[in-house]
Motif scaffolding. Structure first.
Motif, mmCIF file in Angstrom:
data_model
loop_
_atom_site.group_PDB
_atom_site.id
_atom_site.type_symbol
_atom_site.label_atom_id
_atom_site.label_comp_id
_atom_site.label_asym_id
_atom_site.label_seq_id
_atom_site.Cartn_x
_atom_site.Cartn_y
_atom_site.Cartn_z
ATOM 1 N N GLU A 47 0.826 -1.203 0.000
ATOM 2 C CA GLU A 47 0.000 0.000 0.000
ATOM 3 C C GLU A 47 0.865 1.260 0.000
ATOM 4 O OE1 GLU A 47 -2.935 0.110 2.978
ATOM 5 O OE2 GLU A 47 -4.076 -1.578 2.173
ATOM 6 N N TRP A 48 0.368 2.249 -0.724
ATOM 7 C CA TRP A 48 1.028 3.554 -0.747
ATOM 8 C C TRP A 48 0.673 4.315 0.532
ATOM 9 C CZ3 TRP A 48 4.296 5.445 -4.567
ATOM 10 C CH2 TRP A 48 4.414 4.656 -5.709
ATOM 11 N N LYS A 49 1.592 5.146 0.965
ATOM 12 C CA LYS A 49 1.353 5.959 2.152
ATOM 13 C C LYS A 49 1.987 7.332 1.962
ATOM 14 C CE LYS A 49 4.513 2.571 3.942
ATOM 15 N NZ LYS A 49 4.691 1.539 4.952
ATOM 16 N N VAL A 50 1.616 8.230 2.858
ATOM 17 C CA VAL A 50 2.116 9.610 2.800
ATOM 18 C C VAL A 50 2.821 9.922 4.118
ATOM 19 C CG1 VAL A 50 1.516 12.044 2.550
ATOM 20 C CG2 VAL A 50 0.241 10.303 1.275
ATOM 21 N N SER A 51 4.026 10.468 4.022
ATOM 22 C CA SER A 51 4.791 10.863 5.212
ATOM 23 C C SER A 51 5.238 12.309 5.064
ATOM 24 C CB SER A 51 6.026 9.974 5.396
ATOM 25 O OG SER A 51 5.663 8.629 5.607
ATOM 26 N N GLU B 96 5.520 16.592 1.655
ATOM 27 C CA GLU B 96 4.935 15.260 1.763
ATOM 28 C C GLU B 96 5.567 14.305 0.758
ATOM 29 O OE1 GLU B 96 0.507 16.099 3.550
ATOM 30 O OE2 GLU B 96 0.725 16.025 1.370
ATOM 31 N N ILE C 144 5.154 10.654 -0.975
ATOM 32 C CA ILE C 144 4.251 9.544 -1.283
ATOM 33 C C ILE C 144 5.136 8.348 -1.622
ATOM 34 C CG2 ILE C 144 2.439 8.707 -2.823
ATOM 35 C CD1 ILE C 144 1.652 11.619 -3.284
ATOM 36 N N ARG D 122 6.121 3.789 -0.793
ATOM 37 C CA ARG D 122 5.825 2.468 -0.243
ATOM 38 C C ARG D 122 7.145 1.743 0.010
ATOM 39 N NH1 ARG D 122 2.994 -0.679 -5.335
ATOM 40 N NH2 ARG D 122 4.330 0.090 -7.007
ATOM 41 N N VAL E 26 -2.854 8.442 -3.831
ATOM 42 C CA VAL E 26 -2.554 7.240 -3.062
ATOM 43 C C VAL E 26 -3.625 6.182 -3.278
ATOM 44 C CG1 VAL E 26 -2.256 6.315 -0.746
ATOM 45 C CG2 VAL E 26 -1.252 8.519 -1.341
ATOM 46 N N ARG E 27 -4.885 6.580 -3.207
ATOM 47 C CA ARG E 27 -5.985 5.628 -3.390
ATOM 48 C C ARG E 27 -5.986 5.078 -4.814
ATOM 49 N NH1 ARG E 27 -12.473 6.930 -3.008
ATOM 50 N NH2 ARG E 27 -13.176 4.802 -2.600
ATOM 51 N N ASN F 175 -3.140 2.596 -5.417
ATOM 52 C CA ASN F 175 -3.465 1.300 -4.819
ATOM 53 C C ASN F 175 -4.456 0.526 -5.681
ATOM 54 O OD1 ASN F 175 -1.811 1.492 -2.557
ATOM 55 N ND2 ASN F 175 -3.350 2.557 -1.352
#
Length: 810
Positions: free
Chosen positions: A90-94, A108, A110, A112, A497-498, A501
């Motif tokens: 899954e992709w995520k944001v940090s 930010e 983006i 994985r 991100v959605r 995925n």
């Protein structure tokens, strides 16, 4: 060709049986529902066919007034269901922060986990027949062969330092600082990609085969950009670096578990980005640390992402690559030198009048006024540049350009040997020996006028190519061409991100549902190496074996059409030929052929061919060519195996033989290389221009049978004779041919022609006119092959032709 090999005895051990990528879908919480509906929670045709816009239109159809509606009432509900699909990575944001430096908008990232992406690549069953797990040494004719990474020196050396039984999963990263998104607020990002060198080069080199995966979208900031980039990379690659140090267990496509280590072997990028990665770019002065870094020409990045990655050094993994180091170097420097030495008008004229070949770019307006070109167009310019400038520049200048173009061609070999590496070194040495001619022509210029030095970073990088091939294998596995293609298909958008995925989950789910719905296994059975390979699409290969009826549902590059299966084969079965089932002209008499194709001696040459063939074969015929009928074609296809890898089938080449017309007043006819029996009884090579493709026909009511030498298509060709070889003119190093003529009883000259079998053709070849100092007036691309008598046989027409004329042709 004797071939021997040795594999590393302590590599590639199996530690059990696990689950590959598709098997893991059986662990999903909804797996029990898919035993009834393999596409749960979707309708099959929606999964395969409808975009979001089409879903909206579909739900509004009046057809639903009288039929049952689907269980979802709006597209958003369907998209929510997509979230329920299993997604392994899954992709995520940090949010990224630097103490002491504040930004108006949060920075930010983006991303994985790169290790999870590598696990999925390593266990993907579509690659089962395209994987290598063990370092090896291959010797062909007592010469070491360098192909993919596993056949090079570094793979063996690293394996020697790893525990017994370990499998290397070599990491290749790729990035390009091209911005993929710019929206209100100035948000910009660019992607980072990853692949593993276990996957065969032929598969990795196709952008649509999913062998490369995106692992991050790097943010762009106005301050501390280099530090930010390395900090983001460090986060994305943290677990991958841990695996390189301590190892981890991964199942392969066949479900066998390996104990793997993940060394970084290459980071594919352009020269400015390579300098940033190595942390030796021009520094900025932010504090005392930065001032100290500047004193030793460092960027101030004290912890680059690779600093704690074992077996990793930027002098190794920042390998020179073909697109930027070769093609962009050619465009930025040699091509500009040529424009200065030859002149823009003359150079354009020489490209404008070149004969048009099917499948190659023709520069109808010349090359000097084109504002922006792709790597493909630079390659097309390189194909003919040496022969095109001969006569318009000094022989020493031409020799320097010939040397650098030859170096670029050699660097693109998919397989190297000590002999080809020595040739690379020699051509580079030849360039440096003759580069003084470029200065003498005042062709090297800068903003302040003529330059008398060659301080060009990319030129310096060329000297590292031999060592890179020996350490890491062929340079083609690190070409930035792939990054350019991947940038087209990976982009940032709202709710990215959605969407990202969804995209990957749907691709995996489609293949899983297709296989399970038809009862096919989720393990791609290992196949014995095929004699001939016509496709590099592993999904297509797998589905065609287990579910041949579902081949059309597979997306991606289609296979090369294999004419060796049903086409006409040469005597040695190394060349295949194909003509259309329906000829362009069904029934022509000799008189009609004479009038249509302007071939007055056609019937005499055919009669001579029949006499020679019947004498040599002992098969005579009562069929009379003067009263026969003929079907004719405007073109045929010629297909060869790769000169580098004999099991690989190359795309076919079209050879044209169009009769005279308004657009082509003298016809549009291509040239070929012919192997035929000479008068001395030995096989001889000729160059010929194909003027007619034909085949005799017999009426259905006739009981006359044609002998074998009249049963396949025949060619009427006009011959060229060789007048000089590369050794006669070493500065140009090309074969030269001229048209062959004969005299009739009245002393009139006519082109020498003859009839041959189509199977006598061995290659399609390209001829470039010997223009001399200037292009002749009144010549165009439609008439250039007819207006000149003397031509260069272009050995740079493509990489396969270059290899043939460099190693096999005598």
């Amino acid at each position: 060709m004797p071939t021997t090999g040795t594999c590393h005895l302590h590599a590639g051990y199996v530690f059990g049986v696990g689950k590959n990528m598709l098997n893991r879908l059986d662990d999903d919480q909804y797996a029990y529902r898919r035993k009834i509906n393999h596409y749960y929670p979707f309708w099959k045709f929606l999964v395969k066919n409808l975009t979001q816009t089409q879903m909206i239109k579909f739900l509004k159809l009046k057809w639903f007034n009288t039929h049952a509606r689907p269980s979802f009432t709006m597209k958003d509900q369907l998209l929510d269901w997509m979230d329920s699909l299993p997604c392994f990575m899954e992709w995520k944001v940090s949010q990224m922060e630097f103490s002491g430096y504040k930004t108006v908008q949060p920075i930010e990232l983006i991303w994985r986990d790169a290790l999870e992406v590598v696990k999925q690549l390593f266990s993907d069953p579509i690659f089962a027949n395209h994987m290598t797990y063990t370092p090896h040494v291959i010797n062909v004719r007592n010469q070491r062969e360098y192909g993919d990474y596993m056949s090079a020196d570094m793979a063996w050396r690293i394996q020697d330092h790893l525990p017994v039984g370990v499998t290397q999963v070599p990491i290749i990263l790729g990035s390009d600082k091209t911005h993929v998104m710019r929206i209100t607020g100035g948000l910009e990002m660019h992607p980072v990609f990853i692949t593993i060198s276990n996957i065969d080069l032929e598969v990795r080199s196709k952008a649509t085969l999913r062998a490369w995966r995106c692992i991050a979208y790097m943010p762009i900031a106005n301050i501390l950009q280099v530090r930010l980039w390395h900090k983001c990379m460090d986060l994305v690659l943290a677990n991958l670096k841990a695996a390189a140090l301590d190892g981890c267990f991964m199942p392969d496509p066949s479900r066998y578990i390996h104990y793997v280590f993940t060394p970084l072997i290459a980071h594919v990028c352009d020269l400015p980005e390579a300098s940033m990665i190595a942390a030796v770019v021009d520094p900025w002065d932010l504090d005392k640390f930065q001032k100290a870094a500047k004193a030793v020409n460092l960027s101030g990045v004290h912890m680059p992402y690779w600093h704690d990655w074992i077996y990793t050094c930027p002098s190794v993994f920042l390998a020179g690559e073909i697109l930027h180091t070769c093609f962009n170097f050619f465009a930025d420097h040699p091509l500009k030198w040529i424009k200065e030495a030859v002149g823009a008008y003359e150079l354009d004229s020489r490209y404008i009048v070149q004969h048009k070949w099917v499948g190659t770019h023709h520069f109808a307006k010349g090359i000097t006024q084109v504002k922006q070109m792709t790597g493909r167009e630079y390659r097309d310019i390189q194909r003919t540049i040496v022969a095109s400038i001969a006569g318009a520049a000094s022989p020493q200048f031409v020799h320097a350009i010939h040397a650098i173009v030859e170096f670029i061609y050699l660097a693109q070999n998919p397989v190297h040997s000590p002999e080809t590496l020595q040739s690379m070194e020699q051509t580079l040495s030849d360039f440096h020996s003759f580069k003084g001619a470029i200065i003498e022509a005042e062709a090297r210029k800068g903003k302040k006028g003529i330059k008398e030095d060659f301080f060009i970073p990319k030129l310096e990088l060329l000297q590292s190519f031999k060592g890179t091939v020996q350490r890491l294998g062929t340079l083609m596995q690190f070409s930035a061409d792939m990054m350019e293609h991947l940038l087209i298909t990976h982009y940032f958008m709202e709710q990215c991100v959605r969407i990202l995925n969804h995209q990957e989950a749907m691709e995996i789910f489609n293949l899983y549902a297709l296989l399970t719905s038809c009862g096919a296994p989720l393990v791609n059975a290992m196949c014995a190496e095929e004699d001939e390979v016509a496709t590099t699409n592993p999904v297509l290969s797998w589905v065609s074996q287990v579910l041949p009826g579902e081949v059309k549902s597979v997306h991606g590059p289609r296979p090369v059409h294999n004419h060796f299966l049903k086409g006409i084969l040469s005597r040695d079965a190394q060349t295949a030929f194909q003509v259309n089932v329906t000829p362009d002209y069904r029934s022509l008499s000799p008189t009609e052929i004479f009038a249509k194709y302007a071939l007055p001696d056609f019937d005499c040459m055919l009669a001579d061919f029949i006499t020679r063939s019947s004498t040599s074969s002992g098969k005579h015929t009562r069929w009379n060519p003067r009263y026969g009928r003929y079907q004719a074609w405007n073109k045929f296809r010629l297909q060869l195996h790769s000169a580098f890898q004999q099991h690989v089938i190359m795309p076919s080449r079209v050879v044209q033989a169009y009769p005279p017309s308004n657009n082509f007043p003298l016809g549009n006819c291509d040239t070929v290389l012919i192997d035929a029996m000479g008068i001395n009884g030995k096989m001889m090579s000729y160059v010929g221009q194909v003027r007619l493709i034909f085949q005799p026909t017999v009426r259905r009511s006739s009981n006359l049978e044609l002998p074998s030498y009249l049963s396949d298509p025949l060619l009427y060709v006009q011959f060229f004779r060789f007048v000089s070889c590369p050794d006669d003119h070493p500065k140009l190093a090309m074969w030269t041919v001229e048209r062959a003529y004969r005299q009739d009883e009245n002393g009139n000259r006519h082109r020498e022609g003859g009839v041959i079998q189509v199977t006598d053709v061995t290659h399609a070849v390209e001829l470039i006119p010997v223009h001399g100092e200037a292009v002749a007036k009144g010549v165009s691309s439609a008439t250039c092959l007819e207006s000149y008598d003397c031509f260069f046989l272009n050995n740079f027409a493509d990489k396969e032709s270059y290899h043939t004329f460099s190693t096999e042709f005598v």
